[in-house]
Design an enzyme around this catalytic site. Sequence first.
Site, PDB file in Angstrom:
ATOM      1  N   GLY A  62       0.817  -1.203   0.000  1.00  0.00           N
ATOM      2  CA  GLY A  62       0.000   0.000   0.000  1.00  0.00           C
ATOM      3  C   GLY A  62       0.851   1.253   0.000  1.00  0.00           C
ATOM      4  O   GLY A  62       2.048   1.206   0.289  1.00  0.00           O
ATOM      5  N   THR A  66      -0.629   4.584   4.705  1.00  0.00           N
ATOM      6  CA  THR A  66      -1.949   3.954   4.743  1.00  0.00           C
ATOM      7  C   THR A  66      -2.150   3.137   6.014  1.00  0.00           C
ATOM      8  O   THR A  66      -3.233   2.619   6.249  1.00  0.00           O
ATOM      9  CB  THR A  66      -2.181   3.039   3.520  1.00  0.00           C
ATOM     10  OG1 THR A  66      -1.009   2.259   3.308  1.00  0.00           O
ATOM     11  CG2 THR A  66      -2.493   3.848   2.278  1.00  0.00           C
ATOM     12  N   LYS A  68       0.253   0.562   7.244  1.00  0.00           N
ATOM     13  CA  LYS A  68       0.785  -0.803   7.197  1.00  0.00           C
ATOM     14  C   LYS A  68       1.519  -1.155   8.496  1.00  0.00           C
ATOM     15  O   LYS A  68       1.298  -2.218   9.069  1.00  0.00           O
ATOM     16  CB  LYS A  68       1.739  -0.956   5.993  1.00  0.00           C
ATOM     17  CG  LYS A  68       1.031  -0.720   4.658  1.00  0.00           C
ATOM     18  CD  LYS A  68       1.948  -0.911   3.475  1.00  0.00           C
ATOM     19  CE  LYS A  68       3.036   0.150   3.371  1.00  0.00           C
ATOM     20  NZ  LYS A  68       2.509   1.518   3.154  1.00  0.00           N
ATOM     21  N   GLU A 285      -4.320  -1.074 -15.585  1.00  0.00           N
ATOM     22  CA  GLU A 285      -4.292  -2.303 -14.787  1.00  0.00           C
ATOM     23  C   GLU A 285      -5.339  -3.304 -15.265  1.00  0.00           C
ATOM     24  O   GLU A 285      -5.101  -4.500 -15.290  1.00  0.00           O
ATOM     25  CB  GLU A 285      -4.496  -1.989 -13.300  1.00  0.00           C
ATOM     26  CG  GLU A 285      -3.380  -1.159 -12.686  1.00  0.00           C
ATOM     27  CD  GLU A 285      -1.996  -1.785 -12.875  1.00  0.00           C
ATOM     28  OE1 GLU A 285      -1.877  -3.024 -12.748  1.00  0.00           O
ATOM     29  OE2 GLU A 285      -1.040  -1.051 -13.157  1.00  0.00           O
TER      30      GLU A 285
HETATM   31  P1  ADP Z   1       2.713   3.011   6.589  1.00  0.00           P
HETATM   32  O1  ADP Z   1       3.452   1.986   7.394  1.00  0.00           O
HETATM   33  O2  ADP Z   1       1.691   2.420   5.695  1.00  0.00           O
HETATM   34  O3  ADP Z   1       3.598   3.985   5.870  1.00  0.00           O
HETATM   35  P2  ADP Z   1       1.980   3.982   9.184  1.00  0.00           P
HETATM   36  O4  ADP Z   1       1.384   2.789   9.797  1.00  0.00           O
HETATM   37  O5  ADP Z   1       3.396   4.277   9.542  1.00  0.00           O
HETATM   38  O6  ADP Z   1       1.856   3.906   7.607  1.00  0.00           O
HETATM   39  O7  ADP Z   1       1.070   5.244   9.523  1.00  0.00           O
HETATM   40  C1  ADP Z   1       1.569   6.390  10.186  1.00  0.00           C
HETATM   41  C2  ADP Z   1       0.570   6.906  11.196  1.00  0.00           C
HETATM   42  O8  ADP Z   1      -0.611   7.356  10.541  1.00  0.00           O
HETATM   43  C3  ADP Z   1       0.088   5.838  12.166  1.00  0.00           C
HETATM   44  O9  ADP Z   1       0.950   5.690  13.238  1.00  0.00           O
HETATM   45  C4  ADP Z   1      -1.269   6.367  12.562  1.00  0.00           C
HETATM   46  O10 ADP Z   1      -1.164   7.367  13.540  1.00  0.00           O
HETATM   47  C5  ADP Z   1      -1.773   7.003  11.295  1.00  0.00           C
HETATM   48  N1  ADP Z   1      -2.586   6.068  10.504  1.00  0.00           N
HETATM   49  C6  ADP Z   1      -2.263   5.550   9.291  1.00  0.00           C
HETATM   50  N2  ADP Z   1      -3.221   4.720   8.852  1.00  0.00           N
HETATM   51  C7  ADP Z   1      -4.171   4.686   9.797  1.00  0.00           C
HETATM   52  C8  ADP Z   1      -5.415   4.000   9.925  1.00  0.00           C
HETATM   53  N3  ADP Z   1      -5.864   3.169   8.966  1.00  0.00           N
HETATM   54  N4  ADP Z   1      -6.154   4.183  11.052  1.00  0.00           N
HETATM   55  C9  ADP Z   1      -5.703   5.017  12.011  1.00  0.00           C
HETATM   56  N5  ADP Z   1      -4.546   5.690  11.954  1.00  0.00           N
HETATM   57  C10 ADP Z   1      -3.777   5.553  10.859  1.00  0.00           C
HETATM   58 ZN    ZN Z   2       1.575  -2.140 -16.033  1.00  0.00          ZN
END
Ligand code: ADP
Ligand code: ZN
Length: 464
Positions: A62, A66, A68, A285
């Site tokens: 993702g 988002t 992850k 896609e």
């Molecule tokens: P990624 O790993 O996909 O780059 P993160 O998990 O590090 O994203 O997200 C960073 C912060 O954004 C999280 O610590 C949280 O505070 C917030 N966040 C991101 N996605 C969500 C979600 N689906 N629900 C609640 N908070 C979120």
């Molecule tokens: Zn393609």
Amino acid sequence: MGIGKSKAKLVTDTGENRITFVDVAGIDEAKEELQEVVDFLKTPERFETLGGRIPRGILLVGAPGTGKTLLAKAVAGEADAPFFSISGSEFVEMFVGVGAARVRDLFAQASAKSPCIVFIDELDALGKARGYSPMGGYDEREQTLNQLLTEMDGFHTRKGVIIMGATNRPEILDPALLRPGRFDRQVVVDRPDLAGREGILKVHAKGVKLSASVDLRLIAQRTPGFVGADLANIVNKAALLAARREKTEVTRDEFSEAIDRVVAGLEKKKRLINPREKKIVAYHETGHAVVGHSLGSADEVQKISIVPRGIAALGYTIQLPTEDRYLFTKTELEQKLASLLGGRVAEEFFFNDVSTGSQNDLFKATDIARAMVKEYGMSSHMGLSSYGRPRNPFLKGDSYMPTEREYSEKLAGEIDEEVKLILEQAQATARKIIQEKSATVEAIDREEFLRLAEPEALPHTSEL
Ligand code: ADP
Ligand code: ZN
């Protein structure tokens, strides 16, 4: 700390403080898919006695922000299991052998604490397809990657260590990482829709005093394309603004200002894709998927998604190999080529124009076509001679090794001609299919587009 020691952080938040599924909003599908992992971590014995398929490696795919990392933490939190976290880039060091030692150390630590989760963020930094970068630092990465593969294969000796990887560029991963028993399960972490965004705002507004003027639904409507991290950022900025203004509660004004600031930041970073780009990506896609599917033997299409990542490739189609393959027939390679070109062909057909989004497809397709001519004797014109060493990361995982050319200028030209011809034939196949199935493409696309596009971001039908 020893140099070969892993830099993994062990997160020991347990009890009240730990992150669980209630902290994660807007990505319910991904949460559902991971419930099984939670169940496993809670009672690994039960899975064993029932003979259930024990999950091993799970790849979270993702866009940045988002959620992850948050999701992986929440899986551990739900099961109250230890969580080791490291970034793929931390494995890649300048000294040969260090990365591999770190991987070994990490898995030794994790085994001692199983059942537990090992989370590898930015898996692509470590797991780029071998041969993709003939530049420096390459031997080291390959060694580290091999060590990771070895550890994952030795899984039966370390029951209960679940490896979760995260990436926003699944298409550049070494195919060896996606084989059965490794990261063989992919979970897409989509951008949240309207309701999802509202849910995320609610999670982050929990500890914040909001004035009655603040309508989170309205804020969600104003923020199409925003990911969880952006929304968390908005709430945070609004609260800071209110504090600076010595208000007793956060009002609509602070939120408006916070949104404007976050939007400005995102525009600079180009993390928002506009509806037109979305539309091109959706057709591209779907083109891959439809061509792949109608040729039958192509890898099964699992899910089409639109995940913005840089300019080169905006979306991707998950095509899991349905079995581990070592041999490909000529026909299969030709089908693979056609489905690789399906994206670009669909763009051409529906927009009368092409975008930069096909870069990676063209790279892979050219690589396959070259190998067909030079290594597999699959071109009647060039015959059975082998021209040069294998270097095709897509099919074999061989190292890229610049070798001296062992054939004449004239032959080199003929090889180029043959490669071109094979690609043109594949393009013709793809064109024929897209033409025949254009109604299907439109239907899938419309559905996909409606699912992804927010009502407020959806262009008028006349624009479609
Ligand atoms: P990624 O790993 O996909 O780059 P993160 O998990 O590090 O994203 O997200 C960073 C912060 O954004 C999280 O610590 C949280 O505070 C917030 N966040 C991101 N996605 C969500 C979600 N689906 N629900 C609640 N908070 C979120
Ligand atoms: Zn393609």
